[in-house]
Design an enzyme around this catalytic site. Sequence first.
Site: not given
Length: 480
Positions: A77-78
């Site tokens: 996600e990051d």
Amino acid sequence: MKSVSFEEFIKLVSEYNKEEVGAVTKAYMIAKKFHDGQKRQSGEDYITHPLCVAYILAQMKADRDTLCAGLLHDTLEDTEVTKEDLEFWFNKNVANLVDGVSKINKLHFSSKEEEEYANTRKIITGITSDARIIIIKLADRLHNMRTLQYKSEYKQKQKSIETLQIYVPFAEHLGDYEIKYELEDLSFKYLKPDIYNEISEFRNKLEEDNIDLLNDMIYKINLFLNDMNIPNEIKYKFKNIYSIYKKTVKGRNKDSIHDLLALKVIVDDILDCYVSMGCVHMIYKPYNQKIRDYIASPKPNMYQSLHSTVFADDNKLVQTQIRTRDMEMIASYGLTAYWHINKGNAGKVMLEDLNKYQFFKSLNDLDYLVSDNKEFVTQIKSEVFSDRVYVYDSTGNIIELPLGSNIVDYAYKLGSNIAKHLVNAYVNNNPVLFSYVLKNGDRIHLLTNELTNNSEEDLGRVASTCYAKKLIKEHNKTTD
Ligand code: MN
């Protein structure tokens, strides 16, 4: 929560899983590299978060793939890491776990878009492919809740509500009471700080006032059991703050709760559990309506124990909980106890046993029965994430249903044919209408007759659970 160092983490892993230290170190190095430069709101480097999550998992004695996925859980996600990268560096399992955890982040029940319903459904059914996804997600949420003080007040409240709505039920369905209680109390602290403090003080005083009484009981029971040659370990415990709150909300006075004070009696085997209960009753008179045998009838989340509330000194009630060591593991850690008990083989055993848990069974049933995504999500919301009622069937099994269920819902839970041929229903030996709303502890006996054919229209009017309604609809389709 104080952040842990990589060395502390590796030390913990090597205590139970020395061979996997290399793989776990590699996962750490990759996570550290890709999160480099990112900060948490506390000002710490971002990597402290996945490291703490992996540490929580190591405390559960998690296997290698779970630890690696815990360290890498935010990389999809990051950071620019892809699922294919994870599969290449590690294996399919690690990639799937991280992918599953990233998807649960998007789980919420507020959207009304069809696309969102489809997505929510995919996330929920994905969970059943590998229960370790929820376990990692629970560790993630636990660490976020432990460090919530750095967030804005709005975020604190929002996260707390979400935790009570989604993650506490998850923890309860898995039987992981340690995490459930901690998540409940942390959320409650941010949602209602005044009441939290009031109950917390009450609880401290309770401990102060009763510690001598409890230690005296431990001493006496221990002596008695030793004399009977039953090896035992006895600990006291107090109800968690949120549970006390929930009971007082129902209009009860705090002091009248029968299990505020409890003793855990841990023994070697099941026979010793029953003998020990007899011993306890020889010292302290039982409060007869509060005896429960969850060994013979486990809870739907596999919790097992004997419960007996007894009259202690000073007119106090104390609940005794008597169980074996394995049961104690399951009572504390739920599904994750498989790691403690089955060691390296746990992942496999966990998957095989998943359908013993009513939660996973319900997810599979609903997925099979309901084709419309919106309906699926609505049902999950009302039936899996809301309060439930527990009743006994005529042979004494505990059956779990959504709160508000009636006789028709119960009949459908047992099978379509039973509902169709239902003639009479008895609750605690009294005849009741089909619309009777079930209460906790009801004993239900249904009389059926092959010659009776209730119309599906009538049954559908009475049924309250979507599950029953759906079965009726399905059946209509096939008979049309
Ligand atoms: Mn995270």
